[in-house]
Design an enzyme around this catalytic site. Structure first.
Site, PDB file in Angstrom:
ATOM      1  N   THR A   1      35.248  40.364  44.402  1.00  0.00           N
ATOM      2  CA  THR A   1      36.167  41.480  44.614  1.00  0.00           C
ATOM      3  C   THR A   1      36.088  41.964  46.057  1.00  0.00           C
ATOM      4  OG1 THR A   1      35.852  42.140  42.306  1.00  0.00           O
ATOM      5  CG2 THR A   1      36.927  43.713  43.764  1.00  0.00           C
TER       6      THR A   1
ATOM      7  N   LYS B   1      41.574  46.253  29.438  1.00  0.00           N
ATOM      8  CA  LYS B   1      40.445  46.948  30.060  1.00  0.00           C
ATOM      9  C   LYS B   1      39.668  47.660  28.969  1.00  0.00           C
ATOM     10  CE  LYS B   1      38.872  47.555  34.348  1.00  0.00           C
ATOM     11  NZ  LYS B   1      38.841  46.563  35.429  1.00  0.00           N
TER      12      LYS B   1
ATOM     13  N   GLN C   1      45.876  46.120  35.488  1.00  0.00           N
ATOM     14  CA  GLN C   1      45.345  44.760  35.325  1.00  0.00           C
ATOM     15  C   GLN C   1      46.453  43.764  34.976  1.00  0.00           C
ATOM     16  OE1 GLN C   1      41.729  44.753  35.599  1.00  0.00           O
ATOM     17  NE2 GLN C   1      42.033  42.613  36.086  1.00  0.00           N
TER      18      GLN C   1
ATOM     19  N   ASN D   1      28.805  47.030  44.041  1.00  0.00           N
ATOM     20  CA  ASN D   1      29.048  45.600  44.185  1.00  0.00           C
ATOM     21  C   ASN D   1      30.244  45.291  45.090  1.00  0.00           C
ATOM     22  OD1 ASN D   1      28.361  42.846  43.052  1.00  0.00           O
ATOM     23  ND2 ASN D   1      30.524  42.961  42.558  1.00  0.00           N
TER      24      ASN D   1
ATOM     25  N   GLY E   1      32.768  42.741  33.948  1.00  0.00           N
ATOM     26  CA  GLY E   1      32.120  43.953  34.437  1.00  0.00           C
ATOM     27  C   GLY E   1      33.078  44.846  35.208  1.00  0.00           C
ATOM     28  N   ASP E   2      32.624  46.055  35.473  1.00  0.00           N
ATOM     29  CA  ASP E   2      33.340  47.030  36.294  1.00  0.00           C
ATOM     30  C   ASP E   2      32.265  48.032  36.711  1.00  0.00           C
ATOM     31  OD1 ASP E   2      35.293  49.691  36.486  1.00  0.00           O
ATOM     32  OD2 ASP E   2      36.358  47.845  36.990  1.00  0.00           O
TER      33      ASP E   2
ATOM     34  N   LYS F   1      42.609  40.122  29.713  1.00  0.00           N
ATOM     35  CA  LYS F   1      41.509  39.922  30.664  1.00  0.00           C
ATOM     36  C   LYS F   1      41.333  41.176  31.480  1.00  0.00           C
ATOM     37  CE  LYS F   1      38.350  37.508  32.708  1.00  0.00           C
ATOM     38  NZ  LYS F   1      37.520  38.736  32.669  1.00  0.00           N
TER      39      LYS F   1
ATOM     40  N   SER G   1      36.987  35.427  38.037  1.00  0.00           N
ATOM     41  CA  SER G   1      36.735  35.402  36.597  1.00  0.00           C
ATOM     42  C   SER G   1      37.575  34.322  35.936  1.00  0.00           C
ATOM     43  CB  SER G   1      37.057  36.764  35.965  1.00  0.00           C
ATOM     44  OG  SER G   1      36.030  37.699  36.220  1.00  0.00           O
TER      45      SER G   1
ATOM     46  N   LYS H   1      47.918  42.818  38.369  1.00  0.00           N
ATOM     47  CA  LYS H   1      46.894  42.153  39.179  1.00  0.00           C
ATOM     48  C   LYS H   1      46.689  40.724  38.700  1.00  0.00           C
ATOM     49  CE  LYS H   1      43.271  44.649  39.851  1.00  0.00           C
ATOM     50  NZ  LYS H   1      41.960  45.336  39.722  1.00  0.00           N
TER      51      LYS H   1
END
Length: 449
Positions: free
Chosen positions: A213, A129, A114, A244, A168-169, A93, A381, A117
């Site tokens: 976020t 990622k 990630q 964002n 997204g990123d 993820k 997410s 996290k």
């Protein structure tokens, strides 16, 4: 960088040897390994079973060509990446980043971060990622659609709701997720909602995902302040970036009683002493996709635009770096401390350099690393995946409540783990060790794979 414990030094040397020229990845690995020596003292089986070595090597690295045709009829070629780093806790993820700076080292650093996290959220998600060196700036909607369709034509072979779930990123928002999901549906002939997160609300998305976020970073900062008997009330806050994450960090900080007086983009920064006008910021950045100087122009005498320079020159009580990696260097940290900054929380991924972190540590400034402070996005997410799996849709109020609870839980785990390992108040140690132990225990349970 400081020297590592002898038991971990060889592992880091191996990472350097096997991954040459990937500075961001090296930095991320060093930062985690630097915290883990006390864990070996308590749990030597992690070293015996080579958990550390396995953790530093991705399960899978995928690199592919992404050809597409621009509006002038010219063929363009970009490179696509997906690094599936660790699936001990669940399907891979992590987001997709579209930016010219993207290369394998950036994607590996992001994927490595990630892992921890996602572990900290307590949800069943592994770490991964992806992205591309494609630059969406200046492209038409049609060009972005064609690029996304080409990207997904290859990527769809490697993802799935039980395999790997991108999101997204930087450079990838709701528009891009829509084009990617549309092509996935077309290629697979399946309406597999759980394959991507960050979707639109009318086709499988979650309330509060867009805000998550930024909201999460503000929630985590609030928990840090509460632990010190303090709050956002009356605090002067600086938020770097204006995408964002930054926009919704500004929104939640204002709701919690703070005043955000500055934000930025790659061209410069604006200072608005009365507090950033959130509606105008959203109009400039989300609707018009314009540069931050247009915010200052619209505000007239109420705001000042500084071309270039550094936003960290603006005095503040709390700093939230929400732009990109390594944006806050040691000299910036010195300035922040000199100007009275009391707390820093990373809304972006690894935006603070190691030397800057040391400056904050020496000055006893509260510091929250990104793997803890910006975990709200992937946490929501995960909540989106739950809703997709149950064919359900939750209210914004319920989803935000769940997000707040998850961020409170992350803060509590980090604080308690730091205390347990003799580093009270050190959120870096707490986040790294807490995130690591959950993944490492799962890896031991699954055998040498």
């Amino acid at each position: 960088m400081p020297n590592l414990d002898d038991r971990l030094h060889d592992i880091y040397a191996e990472v350097l040897h096997r991954n040459p020229g990937e500075g961001e990845f090296h930095q991320a690995v060093h930062e985690v390994l630097d915290s883990l020596a006390p864990v070996i003292d308590k749990r030597p089986e992690y070293a015996d079973e080579a958990v550390f070595r396995r953790l530093c090597e991705p399960e899978r690295q995928i690199i592919f060509r992404v050809p597409w045709v621009d509006d002038a009829g010219q063929v363009q070629v970009n490179r696509g990446f997906r690094v599936e780093f660790n699936s001990a806790l669940g399907p891979f993820k992590g987001g997709m980043r579209f930016h010219p700076s993207v290369y394998l080292g950036i994607v590996k650093f992001l994927g490595f971060e990630q892992i921890f996290k996602n572990s900290l959220t307590g949800l069943p998600m592994g770490g991964g990622k992806g992205g591309s060196d494609f630059d969406p700036k200046g492209c038409s909607d049609a060009e972005i659609m064609r690029f996304c369709q080409s990207m997904m034509t290859e990527l769809h072979r490697h993802i799935g709701e039980y395999t790997d779930v991108p999101a997204g990123d930087i450079g990838v928002g709701g528009r891009e997720i829509g084009y990617l999901f549309g092509q996935y549906k077309r290629l697979t002939n399946r309406y597999e909602s759980g394959v991507l997160t960050g979707k639109g609300l009318t086709w499988g998305g979650s309330q509060v995902r867009k805000e998550a976020t930024g909201y999460g970073a503000a929630f985590f900062t609030d928990e840090m302040l509460k632990a010190q008997g303090d709050s956002f009330d009356g605090k002067r806050v600086v938020v770097s970036g204006s995408g964002n994450v930054a926009i919704y960090a500004v929104e939640k900080v204002h709701q919690l009683g703070g005043t955000v007086v500055a934000c930025s983009d790659s061209g410069g920064y604006v200072v608005d002493e009365s507090g950033i006008d959130l509606d105008l910021l959203k109009e400039v950045k989300e609707v018009r996709r314009a540069r931050i100087h247009e915010y200052a122009t619209a505000r007239g005498n109420c705001a000042t635009y500084v071309d270039g320079g550094t936003i960290w020159d603006v005095p503040c009580d709390i700093a939230l770096p929400c732009a990109t990696q390594n944006e806050l260097a040691a000299d910036h940290a010195v300035t922040l401390v000199k100007n009275g900054c009391r707390a820093v929380a990373e809304g972006a991924n690894m935006p603070t350099t190691p030397d800057a972190v040391k400056v904050f540590s020496d000055a006893k400034v509260l510091f929250a690393p990104g793997k803890a402070a910006n975990a709200g996005g992937v946490a929501t997410s995960g909540l989106e995946m739950q809703q997709n799996a149950s064919r359900d849709s939750w209210s914004a109020e319920y989803t935000e409540t769940r997000l707040g609870e998850i961020m409170q839980g992350i803060h509590a785990r980090c604080a308690e783990t730091a205390d347990e390992y003799g580093a009270p108040g050190n959120y870096i140690v707490g986040a790294n060790i807490s995130g690591f132990i959950r993944v490492a225990d799962a890896m031991l349970a699954l055998g040498v794979i």
